[in-house]
Design a protein around this motif. Structure first.
Motif, PDB file in Angstrom:
ATOM      1  N   ALA A  83     -42.238  51.893  67.430  1.00 52.48           N
ATOM      2  CA  ALA A  83     -42.851  53.185  67.733  1.00 52.48           C
ATOM      3  C   ALA A  83     -41.829  54.313  67.658  1.00 52.48           C
ATOM      4  O   ALA A  83     -42.133  55.416  67.198  1.00 52.48           O
ATOM      5  CB  ALA A  83     -43.500  53.143  69.118  1.00 52.48           C
TER       6      ALA A  83
ATOM      7  N   TYR B  34     -42.143  54.599  63.046  1.00 53.46           N
ATOM      8  CA  TYR B  34     -43.445  55.262  62.916  1.00 53.46           C
ATOM      9  C   TYR B  34     -43.311  56.785  62.946  1.00 53.46           C
ATOM     10  O   TYR B  34     -42.527  57.337  63.721  1.00 53.46           O
ATOM     11  CB  TYR B  34     -44.379  54.819  64.038  1.00 53.46           C
ATOM     12  CG  TYR B  34     -45.702  55.555  64.047  1.00 53.46           C
ATOM     13  CD1 TYR B  34     -46.726  55.179  63.195  1.00 53.46           C
ATOM     14  CD2 TYR B  34     -45.902  56.637  64.892  1.00 53.46           C
ATOM     15  CE1 TYR B  34     -47.936  55.868  63.182  1.00 53.46           C
ATOM     16  CE2 TYR B  34     -47.105  57.330  64.895  1.00 53.46           C
ATOM     17  CZ  TYR B  34     -48.116  56.938  64.037  1.00 53.46           C
ATOM     18  OH  TYR B  34     -49.297  57.628  64.026  1.00 53.46           O
ATOM     19  N   ARG B  35     -44.096  57.450  62.095  1.00 54.38           N
ATOM     20  CA  ARG B  35     -44.207  58.908  62.108  1.00 54.38           C
ATOM     21  C   ARG B  35     -45.668  59.297  61.929  1.00 54.38           C
ATOM     22  O   ARG B  35     -46.418  58.634  61.207  1.00 54.38           O
ATOM     23  CB  ARG B  35     -43.376  59.552  60.983  1.00 54.38           C
ATOM     24  CG  ARG B  35     -41.875  59.306  61.091  1.00 54.38           C
ATOM     25  CD  ARG B  35     -41.266  60.041  62.274  1.00 54.38           C
ATOM     26  NE  ARG B  35     -39.825  59.840  62.345  1.00 54.38           N
ATOM     27  CZ  ARG B  35     -39.242  58.845  63.002  1.00 54.38           C
ATOM     28  NH1 ARG B  35     -39.986  57.934  63.622  1.00 54.38           N
ATOM     29  NH2 ARG B  35     -37.934  58.727  63.035  1.00 54.38           N
ATOM     30  N   HIS B  36     -46.058  60.383  62.569  1.00 52.40           N
ATOM     31  CA  HIS B  36     -47.418  60.905  62.414  1.00 52.40           C
ATOM     32  C   HIS B  36     -47.331  62.248  61.701  1.00 52.40           C
ATOM     33  O   HIS B  36     -46.537  63.102  62.057  1.00 52.40           O
ATOM     34  CB  HIS B  36     -48.097  61.079  63.777  1.00 52.40           C
ATOM     35  CG  HIS B  36     -49.537  61.490  63.680  1.00 52.40           C
ATOM     36  ND1 HIS B  36     -49.931  62.812  63.647  1.00 52.40           N
ATOM     37  CD2 HIS B  36     -50.670  60.753  63.590  1.00 52.40           C
ATOM     38  CE1 HIS B  36     -51.247  62.871  63.541  1.00 52.40           C
ATOM     39  NE2 HIS B  36     -51.717  61.634  63.503  1.00 52.40           N
TER      40      HIS B  36
ATOM     41  N   HIS C  84     -50.457  58.415  58.938  1.00 45.99           N
ATOM     42  CA  HIS C  84     -49.502  57.505  59.558  1.00 45.99           C
ATOM     43  C   HIS C  84     -48.498  56.999  58.528  1.00 45.99           C
ATOM     44  O   HIS C  84     -48.866  56.615  57.428  1.00 45.99           O
ATOM     45  CB  HIS C  84     -50.234  56.300  60.159  1.00 45.99           C
ATOM     46  CG  HIS C  84     -51.353  56.663  61.073  1.00 45.99           C
ATOM     47  ND1 HIS C  84     -51.156  57.067  62.380  1.00 45.99           N
ATOM     48  CD2 HIS C  84     -52.704  56.703  60.869  1.00 45.99           C
ATOM     49  CE1 HIS C  84     -52.319  57.325  62.943  1.00 45.99           C
ATOM     50  NE2 HIS C  84     -53.268  57.111  62.051  1.00 45.99           N
ATOM     51  N   TYR C  85     -47.232  56.998  58.919  1.00 46.33           N
ATOM     52  CA  TYR C  85     -46.173  56.493  58.055  1.00 46.33           C
ATOM     53  C   TYR C  85     -45.387  55.444  58.831  1.00 46.33           C
ATOM     54  O   TYR C  85     -44.984  55.681  59.986  1.00 46.33           O
ATOM     55  CB  TYR C  85     -45.239  57.626  57.623  1.00 46.33           C
ATOM     56  CG  TYR C  85     -44.079  57.166  56.764  1.00 46.33           C
ATOM     57  CD1 TYR C  85     -44.280  56.750  55.453  1.00 46.33           C
ATOM     58  CD2 TYR C  85     -42.779  57.161  57.272  1.00 46.33           C
ATOM     59  CE1 TYR C  85     -43.216  56.326  54.667  1.00 46.33           C
ATOM     60  CE2 TYR C  85     -41.711  56.743  56.488  1.00 46.33           C
ATOM     61  CZ  TYR C  85     -41.943  56.339  55.191  1.00 46.33           C
ATOM     62  OH  TYR C  85     -40.887  55.913  54.411  1.00 46.33           O
ATOM     63  N   VAL C  86     -45.190  54.288  58.213  1.00 40.79           N
ATOM     64  CA  VAL C  86     -44.437  53.207  58.855  1.00 40.79           C
ATOM     65  C   VAL C  86     -43.354  52.731  57.898  1.00 40.79           C
ATOM     66  O   VAL C  86     -43.644  52.274  56.790  1.00 40.79           O
ATOM     67  CB  VAL C  86     -45.345  52.023  59.235  1.00 40.79           C
ATOM     68  CG1 VAL C  86     -44.521  50.956  59.950  1.00 40.79           C
ATOM     69  CG2 VAL C  86     -46.498  52.484  60.118  1.00 40.79           C
TER      70      VAL C  86
ATOM     71  N   CYS D 164     -40.291  50.177  58.370  1.00 38.65           N
ATOM     72  CA  CYS D 164     -39.683  49.248  59.320  1.00 38.65           C
ATOM     73  C   CYS D 164     -38.184  49.045  59.119  1.00 38.65           C
ATOM     74  O   CYS D 164     -37.533  48.400  59.956  1.00 38.65           O
ATOM     75  CB  CYS D 164     -40.384  47.890  59.249  1.00 38.65           C
ATOM     76  SG  CYS D 164     -42.076  47.902  59.874  1.00 38.65           S
TER      77      CYS D 164
ATOM     78  N   ARG E 196     -51.414  47.683  58.475  1.00 43.06           N
ATOM     79  CA  ARG E 196     -51.924  49.050  58.556  1.00 43.06           C
ATOM     80  C   ARG E 196     -53.455  49.108  58.634  1.00 43.06           C
ATOM     81  O   ARG E 196     -54.023  50.185  58.777  1.00 43.06           O
ATOM     82  CB  ARG E 196     -51.448  49.873  57.350  1.00 43.06           C
ATOM     83  CG  ARG E 196     -49.961  50.214  57.383  1.00 43.06           C
ATOM     84  CD  ARG E 196     -49.614  51.094  56.171  1.00 43.06           C
ATOM     85  NE  ARG E 196     -50.468  52.247  56.112  1.00 43.06           N
ATOM     86  CZ  ARG E 196     -50.167  53.460  56.602  1.00 43.06           C
ATOM     87  NH1 ARG E 196     -48.998  53.626  57.205  1.00 43.06           N
ATOM     88  NH2 ARG E 196     -50.992  54.453  56.498  1.00 43.06           N
TER      89      ARG E 196
ATOM     90  N   LEU F  90     -51.411  48.585  63.186  1.00 45.83           N
ATOM     91  CA  LEU F  90     -50.992  49.983  63.153  1.00 45.83           C
ATOM     92  C   LEU F  90     -51.466  50.730  64.393  1.00 45.83           C
ATOM     93  O   LEU F  90     -50.722  51.538  64.960  1.00 45.83           O
ATOM     94  CB  LEU F  90     -51.542  50.671  61.889  1.00 45.83           C
ATOM     95  CG  LEU F  90     -51.298  52.183  61.797  1.00 45.83           C
ATOM     96  CD1 LEU F  90     -49.810  52.495  61.763  1.00 45.83           C
ATOM     97  CD2 LEU F  90     -51.990  52.765  60.576  1.00 45.83           C
TER      98      LEU F  90
ATOM     99  N   VAL G 281     -49.044  50.328  67.277  1.00 49.06           N
ATOM    100  CA  VAL G 281     -47.794  51.076  67.111  1.00 49.06           C
ATOM    101  C   VAL G 281     -48.045  52.575  67.305  1.00 49.06           C
ATOM    102  O   VAL G 281     -47.276  53.268  67.989  1.00 49.06           O
ATOM    103  CB  VAL G 281     -47.182  50.808  65.727  1.00 49.06           C
ATOM    104  CG1 VAL G 281     -45.913  51.630  65.526  1.00 49.06           C
ATOM    105  CG2 VAL G 281     -46.878  49.324  65.551  1.00 49.06           C
ATOM    106  N   ALA G 282     -49.138  53.085  66.713  1.00 47.85           N
ATOM    107  CA  ALA G 282     -49.451  54.508  66.823  1.00 47.85           C
ATOM    108  C   ALA G 282     -49.730  54.902  68.268  1.00 47.85           C
ATOM    109  O   ALA G 282     -49.283  55.965  68.729  1.00 47.85           O
ATOM    110  CB  ALA G 282     -50.656  54.839  65.944  1.00 47.85           C
TER     111      ALA G 282
END
Length: 221
Positions: free
Chosen positions: A31, A35-37, A50-52, A54, A172, A193, A196-197
């Motif tokens: 998180a 992760y980015r929103h 949403h961008y993941v 890892c 996702r 996803l 994590v979000a």
């Protein structure tokens, strides 16, 4: 606009030994660091909020140790190797193979190239190749539509191996499970996803609340 993530929190030392505590710490790391929103265009060409990524977790010592332990639990008992498409799976297959060795299990790591080597043997696969007919579990960092995993599976099957399971860090939830099922594969994921979000959103809200409290306290001083 990309939402600035909450500050990265220091890791507990020593790391927790329990599986539940390790999973929670791993979720926190994903998180905070993966992760980015915002508004993003994914490798599949789709747009997403949403961008993941890892890699900031899987390429850290603590992150890989946690990932390898959790992913090893999902590797098929009959598998003699783990494999994945370069680049995202490279640290995963190495970490899981090492975790297996430390646990007394023989498990090798294979890297599947995105295209055949342009010289020498022209190989698609790198690593100690098992005998034809051996079972291999495929590892992935993020599954969206499943395209990367399916490419790895196709090359492994064409090489004569049995592949029936894919293990990913994050699903996702955008069609990858259905694509795997259609290809005769079982998809196992450490996290969805949405999990994590939600963890990232809660951390950001807590950080914003703490900042507001600090500002209010400074104004009253």
């Amino acid at each position: 606009m990309v939402v600035t993530p909450a500050p990265i929190q220091p890791l507990p030392q020593p790391l927790p030994a329990g599986a539940v505590e390790q999973r929670q710490l791993l979720l926190q790391l994903l998180a905070e660091r993966a992760y980015r929103h915002g508004q993003f265009t994914l490798a599949s060409g789709r747009s997403s909020d949403h961008y993941v990524n890892c890699k900031p977790v899987s390429l850290s010592g603590v992150g890989l140790a946690l990932l390898a332990a959790r992913m090893l639990e999902l590797v098929e008992p009959q598998a003699v190797a783990v494999a994945g498409l370069t680049l995202g799976a490279d640290p995963l297959v190495s970490g899981v193979a090492q975790a297996a060795a430390l646990a007394g299990r023989q498990l090798d790591a294979l890297i599947v190239r995105k295209e055949a080597k342009g010289h020498g043997t022209g190989a698609w696969l790198e690593g100690p190749l098992p005998a034809a007919g051996s079972r291999i579990t495929v590892l992935e960092d993020v599954v969206t539509t499943g395209g990367s995993s399916l490419k790895a599976v196709r090359q492994l099957r064409e090489a004569g191996y049995v592949v029936e399971r894919v293990v990913t860090i994050v699903d996702r939830q955008e069609g990858g499970l259905e694509a795997m099922t259609a290809a005769g594969l079982e998809l196992q994921s450490l996290f969805l996803l949405e999990e994590v979000a939600a963890t990232a959103a809660a951390a950001n809200a807590a950080a914003a609340g703490a900042a507001s409290t600090a500002v209010a306290g400074a104004a009253q001083a």
